[in-house]
Design an enzyme around this catalytic site. Structure first.
Site, PDB file in Angstrom:
ATOM      1  N   SER A   7       1.127  -1.309   0.170  1.00 30.50           N
ATOM      2  CA  SER A   7       0.099   0.079   0.252  1.00 30.50           C
ATOM      3  C   SER A   7       0.778   1.078  -0.129  1.00 30.50           C
ATOM      4  CB  SER A   7      -0.795  -0.138   1.308  1.00 30.50           C
ATOM      5  OG  SER A   7      -1.875  -0.756   1.630  1.00 30.50           O
ATOM      6  N   ASP A  23       1.223   4.178   9.905  1.00 30.85           N
ATOM      7  CA  ASP A  23       1.048   2.884   8.930  1.00 30.85           C
ATOM      8  C   ASP A  23      -0.758   3.797   8.758  1.00 30.85           C
ATOM      9  OD1 ASP A  23       3.561   2.349   8.078  1.00 30.85           O
ATOM     10  OD2 ASP A  23       2.985   0.616   9.454  1.00 30.85           O
TER      11      ASP A  23
END
Ligand code: GRF
Length: 202
Positions: free
Chosen positions: A145, A154
């Site tokens: 991602s 994150d």
């Protein structure tokens, strides 16, 4: 070959690394091929032995090494980092295997202007050892991602993802390789979207 050089303004990037820099290389290559309308003004590493520094030098990009060991305080290091970054006036900061958590001070200062790549299908598997954890959990799917960096580790808004199947005989190394191949495709793509003004936070 697609050439976007004449389409709009060239996006100025600063790339932060700590290691191999294979993602950095994919961005250098995409810019050289004309598929991403950007310029890497500098590569900054917190490690003197990061191979990515050689990749940058080979591409004629200015490099800066700022080891973190001499700073006891995270914000203190980040303030020095910010001085380096600001000297290039980048529109986007690219974390490409930069193995340090950035302070809330730094993240807020460049809010909406920092991208990171993470080897998992976020929001699953934040943090480290993602490939092992994916195997241990018996997942059939894994991936990478690219996301905007916020104060949540994150946890920022996702820009783009790529998926790979997890086969029965996959191990950490084979998964790492498969995921990294996808990273090299989606990171330049994410920067291209940003350069085209197609990444917005609301
Ligand atoms: C990649 O797996 C990336 O997802 C993670 O750190 C690794 C960096 O690899 N954030 P490289 O230095 O770009 O080769």
């Amino acid at each position: 070959m697609t050439n976007n050089r004449n389409q709009g303004k060239v996006l100025t990037l600063v790339v932060l690394i700590s290691g191999s820099g294979s993602n950095l290389q994919s961005i250098i290559d995409a810019i050289a091929a004309g598929t991403v309308n950007a310029r890497i003004a500098a590569v900054i590493s917190n490690r003197t032995d990061a191979y990515g520094l050689e990749r940058a030098a080979n591409a004629g990009i200015e490099t800066i090494v700022e080891p973190h060991q001499q700073y006891s305080d995270r914000k203190q290091y980040d303030q020095v980092l910010a001085r380096h970054v600001d000297s290039f006036s980048p529109e986007l900061i690219i974390l490409a295997g930069f193995m340090r958590i950035l302070s809330p001070w730094f993240v807020t200062r460049y809010s909406g202007k920092i991208l990171n790549i993470h080897p998992s299908l976020l929001p699953k598997y934040k943090g480290t050892n993602t490939h092992q954890r994916v195997i241990d959990a018996g997942e059939t799917e894994h991936g990478a991602s690219v996301h905007l960096v916020t104060e949540q580790l994150d946890g920022g808004p996702i820009v783009i993802q790529a998926r790979v199947p997890v086969e029965r005989d996959d191990d950490v190394e084979s998964l790492r390789k498969k995921v990294l191949e996808q990273e090299h495709l989606i990171y330049p793509e994410a920067i291209k979207l940003f350069a085209q003004g197609r990444v917005r936070t609301e």
